[in-house]
Design a protein around this motif. Structure first.
Motif, PDB file in Angstrom:
ATOM      1  N   PHE A   1      -5.575   6.606  -3.174  1.00 24.98           N
ATOM      2  CA  PHE A   1      -4.138   6.445  -3.417  1.00 24.98           C
ATOM      3  C   PHE A   1      -3.503   7.721  -3.957  1.00 24.98           C
ATOM      4  CE2 PHE A   1      -6.158   2.303  -3.689  1.00 24.98           C
ATOM      5  CZ  PHE A   1      -5.372   1.554  -2.839  1.00 24.98           C
TER       6      PHE A   1
ATOM      7  N   HIS B   1      -2.634  12.039  -3.423  1.00 24.52           N
ATOM      8  CA  HIS B   1      -2.312  12.975  -2.349  1.00 24.52           C
ATOM      9  C   HIS B   1      -2.111  14.381  -2.897  1.00 24.52           C
ATOM     10  CE1 HIS B   1      -1.577   9.177  -0.261  1.00 24.52           C
ATOM     11  NE2 HIS B   1      -1.807   9.863   0.846  1.00 24.52           N
TER      12      HIS B   1
ATOM     13  N   ILE C   1       2.328   1.638  -3.514  1.00 25.35           N
ATOM     14  CA  ILE C   1       1.322   2.080  -4.495  1.00 25.35           C
ATOM     15  C   ILE C   1       1.020   3.558  -4.313  1.00 25.35           C
ATOM     16  CG2 ILE C   1      -1.080   1.832  -5.223  1.00 25.35           C
ATOM     17  CD1 ILE C   1      -0.814  -1.160  -4.488  1.00 25.35           C
ATOM     18  N   ASN C   2       0.871   3.997  -3.064  1.00 21.50           N
ATOM     19  CA  ASN C   2       0.605   5.416  -2.812  1.00 21.50           C
ATOM     20  C   ASN C   2       1.730   6.298  -3.351  1.00 21.50           C
ATOM     21  OD1 ASN C   2      -1.858   6.257  -0.949  1.00 21.50           O
ATOM     22  ND2 ASN C   2      -1.221   4.214  -0.290  1.00 21.50           N
TER      23      ASN C   2
ATOM     24  N   ALA D   1      -5.111   9.044   1.359  1.00 22.87           N
ATOM     25  CA  ALA D   1      -5.298   7.791   2.082  1.00 22.87           C
ATOM     26  C   ALA D   1      -5.694   8.029   3.531  1.00 22.87           C
ATOM     27  CB  ALA D   1      -4.008   6.976   2.030  1.00 22.87           C
TER      28      ALA D   1
ATOM     29  N   SER E   1      -9.824   5.109  -6.513  1.00 24.69           N
ATOM     30  CA  SER E   1      -8.594   5.739  -6.994  1.00 24.69           C
ATOM     31  C   SER E   1      -8.160   6.892  -6.100  1.00 24.69           C
ATOM     32  CB  SER E   1      -8.773   6.224  -8.442  1.00 24.69           C
ATOM     33  OG  SER E   1      -9.850   7.150  -8.541  1.00 24.69           O
TER      34      SER E   1
ATOM     35  N   VAL F   1       1.593   6.264  -7.270  1.00 24.26           N
ATOM     36  CA  VAL F   1       0.474   7.058  -7.797  1.00 24.26           C
ATOM     37  C   VAL F   1       0.766   8.546  -7.650  1.00 24.26           C
ATOM     38  CG1 VAL F   1      -1.957   7.653  -7.465  1.00 24.26           C
ATOM     39  CG2 VAL F   1      -1.255   5.260  -7.467  1.00 24.26           C
TER      40      VAL F   1
ATOM     41  N   LEU G   1       0.832  -1.206   0.000  1.00 24.60           N
ATOM     42  CA  LEU G   1       0.000   0.000   0.000  1.00 24.60           C
ATOM     43  C   LEU G   1       0.867   1.257   0.000  1.00 24.60           C
ATOM     44  CD1 LEU G   1      -2.790  -1.061   2.524  1.00 24.60           C
ATOM     45  CD2 LEU G   1      -3.084  -0.648   0.071  1.00 24.60           C
TER      46      LEU G   1
END
Length: 218
Positions: free
Chosen positions: A66, A68, A24-25, A126, A63, A28, A21
């Protein structure tokens, strides 16, 4: 109180989902930086757009979890996920933890959506899902030692104090944000997503069987 670590001595597994996780964050967010505003508008959760066509816009509920708004936003969220996510994943198991994380994130988004379903401000982050992780953590490990930075000192405190202070701050800020929402249409911290995610974490923590084993973290 700024948490910088906790006691992982009782952790029995490698938190692969938590690591994934985080990765992935970060990936992205790098994609956001590369693609720019158009990417953000397309994949962020925008309440007004969702209200107009929920079916077509449903993918953005996932979507947006993920994405910011900046390096500080990303860094703060990933730090909290790094500190608290591994213990929750250890208790739930990887598959249940992933389902829990997504469910908490969805609950957080709908909590913020309920405050102002006509808002045209893109919602990203997130934070709501991680707030769910914090809710489950305080439920399952209330006495866990959390190291916090106080000025120049590192102090060990029980989780229920550290996270209890955090959620009280979100509640107070959230009440103020609801009042502001009625008068302004400006961006900022989605406090009600934090509150909604935290409450969802408490509820889901029970439903997902987080209390079936005794607290193993001193």
């Amino acid at each position: 109180m700024f948490p910088i670590g906790d006691d992982n001595s009782a952790r029995r597994s490698v938190p692969m989902v938590t690591y994934a996780l985080i990765a992935i964050n970060i990936l992205v967010f790098l994609l956001e930086l590369q693609e720019g505003e158009g990417f953000i508008r397309k994949w962020a959760f925008i309440p007004a757009r969702f209200s107009g066509d929920p079916a077509s816009d449903a993918a953005t509920l996932f979507s947006a979890m993920f994405m910011h708004g900046g390096w500080l936003h990303l860094g703060g969220n990933m730090l909290y996920l790094w500190i608290f996510g591994d213990n929750v994943e250890d208790r739930f198991g990887s598959v249940r933890y992933l389902l829990f994380y997504i469910a908490a994130g969805l609950a957080a988004s709908f909590a913020q959506y309920a405050v102002n379903p006509a808002s045209s401000i893109p919602n990203v982050g997130a934070s709501g899902a991680i707030a769910g992780v914090l809710g489950a953590y305080i439920l399952m490990f209330p006495k866990a030692r959390v190291d916090v930075l106080l000025g120049r000192q590192v102090v060990a405190m029980p989780a229920f104090i550290v996270l209890g202070f955090w959620i009280v701050l979100q509640l107070v800020s959230g009440v103020g944000s609801i009042a502001d929402t009625a008068q302004t249409e400006t961006g900022g911290v989605a406090y009600m997503a934090h509150v909604g995610g935290f409450v969802a974490g408490l509820v889901l923590g029970v439903l997902f069987g987080g209390l079936r084993r005794p607290d193993r973290i001193a």
